[in-house]
Design an enzyme around this catalytic site. Structure first.
Site, short mmCIF file in Angstrom:
data_model
loop_
_atom_site.label_atom_id
_atom_site.label_comp_id
_atom_site.label_asym_id
_atom_site.label_seq_id
_atom_site.Cartn_x
_atom_site.Cartn_y
_atom_site.Cartn_z
N GLY A 73 0.82 -1.20 0.00
CA GLY A 73 0.00 0.00 0.00
C GLY A 73 0.86 1.26 0.00
O GLY A 73 2.06 1.22 0.27
N GLY A 74 0.24 2.38 -0.33
CA GLY A 74 0.96 3.64 -0.30
C GLY A 74 1.30 4.16 -1.69
O GLY A 74 0.84 3.65 -2.70
N TYR A 76 4.63 6.73 -3.76
CA TYR A 76 6.05 6.58 -4.10
C TYR A 76 6.92 6.73 -2.86
O TYR A 76 6.68 7.60 -2.02
CB TYR A 76 6.48 7.64 -5.13
CG TYR A 76 6.07 7.31 -6.55
CD1 TYR A 76 6.78 6.35 -7.29
CD2 TYR A 76 4.99 7.93 -7.14
CE1 TYR A 76 6.41 6.04 -8.59
CE2 TYR A 76 4.61 7.64 -8.45
CZ TYR A 76 5.32 6.68 -9.15
OH TYR A 76 4.95 6.38 -10.43
N THR A 77 7.92 5.87 -2.76
CA THR A 77 8.93 6.01 -1.73
C THR A 77 10.31 5.84 -2.35
O THR A 77 10.45 5.28 -3.44
CB THR A 77 8.77 4.98 -0.60
OG1 THR A 77 8.89 3.66 -1.14
CG2 THR A 77 7.43 5.12 0.09
N ALA A 152 8.91 5.79 6.77
CA ALA A 152 7.77 5.45 5.91
C ALA A 152 7.31 4.04 6.24
O ALA A 152 8.09 3.18 6.67
CB ALA A 152 8.16 5.54 4.44
N ILE A 153 6.01 3.79 6.02
CA ILE A 153 5.42 2.48 6.28
C ILE A 153 4.55 2.08 5.11
O ILE A 153 3.76 2.89 4.60
CB ILE A 153 4.58 2.51 7.58
CG1 ILE A 153 5.48 2.72 8.80
CG2 ILE A 153 3.77 1.22 7.75
CD1 ILE A 153 4.73 2.96 10.09
N SER A 167 10.65 1.80 6.67
CA SER A 167 12.01 2.30 6.44
C SER A 167 12.25 3.49 7.34
O SER A 167 11.37 4.34 7.53
CB SER A 167 12.23 2.68 4.97
OG SER A 167 11.33 3.70 4.57
N CYS A 183 5.47 9.80 -0.74
CA CYS A 183 4.17 9.41 -0.19
C CYS A 183 3.05 10.38 -0.59
O CYS A 183 2.04 10.49 0.10
CB CYS A 183 4.24 9.27 1.33
SG CYS A 183 5.44 8.04 1.87
#
Length: 224
Positions: A73-74, A76-77, A152-153, A167, A183
């Site tokens: 899920g989410g 761009y990271t 970030a998750i 991270s 995100c």
């Protein structure tokens, strides 16, 4: 049950697709009961990942690094050297089957880990991840205190087994985040532990993550 979790740590830079393939294999094994739950610490070469909610316009420099479409899920990271990635493969069928509660546990785990270094991490309604208030920086345009994202998750579940994870920015090149809108949030910054003035290493963070895990993820009750 927590004492049966396997803790893995890979040295050097781990190829992203190799990591995803390994997680998929391990998730299947956990679901079959042939392998224990696992927490895996890795470090990746510079790359961008696109979660299931990623918007193409948020990839502002598509030719800069490799871009991986991912099932987490989410949005761009960025992953890269100096960032601790913790892949979390836990069996939620034995831990409550509550996805929102699980995400909150991940956030609490990060916040407790940051507290080991006297950093006050916070969560924000409507945003997944952990943020650090920056009163040392100029106020935002609306007069509020600036804040930067430090962790970030993003998770995925299969047969109630989690994979992907979180991270924490320890000492990555923060300029590398400029190739995306992290995100999907374009009015906040990104920071790291070293950027905050702490001479912290990946090994230091690994030890802190292990110390704080049990409080965030109590061992599930044994099945009679």
């Amino acid at each position: 049950m927590n004492d049966q979790i396997e803790w893995r740590q890979s040295d050097g830079l781990t190829d992203y697709q190799t990591a995803v393939d390994w997680m998929e294999m391990r998730v299947a094994q956990i679901a079959q009961g042939s392998a224990p739950e696992c927490i895996w610490f890795v470090e990746h070469p510079p790359l961008y990942t696109a979660g299931t909610s990623a918007k193409r316009q948020d990839l502002t420099d598509p030719d800069r690094f490799d871009v991986f479409e991912t099932s987490r899920g989410g949005q761009y990271t960025y992953h890269g050297p100096g960032q601790r990635v913790a892949y979390v493969m836990l069996d939620l069928s034995k831990r409550g089957r509550d996805v929102r509660a699980f995400v909150k546990q991940l956030e609490s785990w990060v916040i407790a880990t940051l507290a080991e270094f006297n950093i006050h991490g916070e969560i924000r309604e409507g945003r997944v991840g952990v943020w650090v208030p920056r009163p040392d920086l100029a106020l935002r345009a609306d007069g509020s205190v600036a804040e930067d994202k430090v962790a970030a998750i993003g998770i995925r579940l299969r047969k109630w087994i989690s994979f992907h994870g979180l991270s924490i920015n320890v000492e990555p090149d923060l300029e590398h985040f400029s190739g995306i809108v992290p995100c999907g949030i374009d009015d906040q910054g990104v920071t790291s532990l070293v950027d905050l003035g702490l001479p912290v290493t990946l090994d230091d963070v690994d030890l802190a993550l292990k110390r704080t895990f049990e409080a965030a993820f109590p061992a599930p009750a044994p099945v009679n």
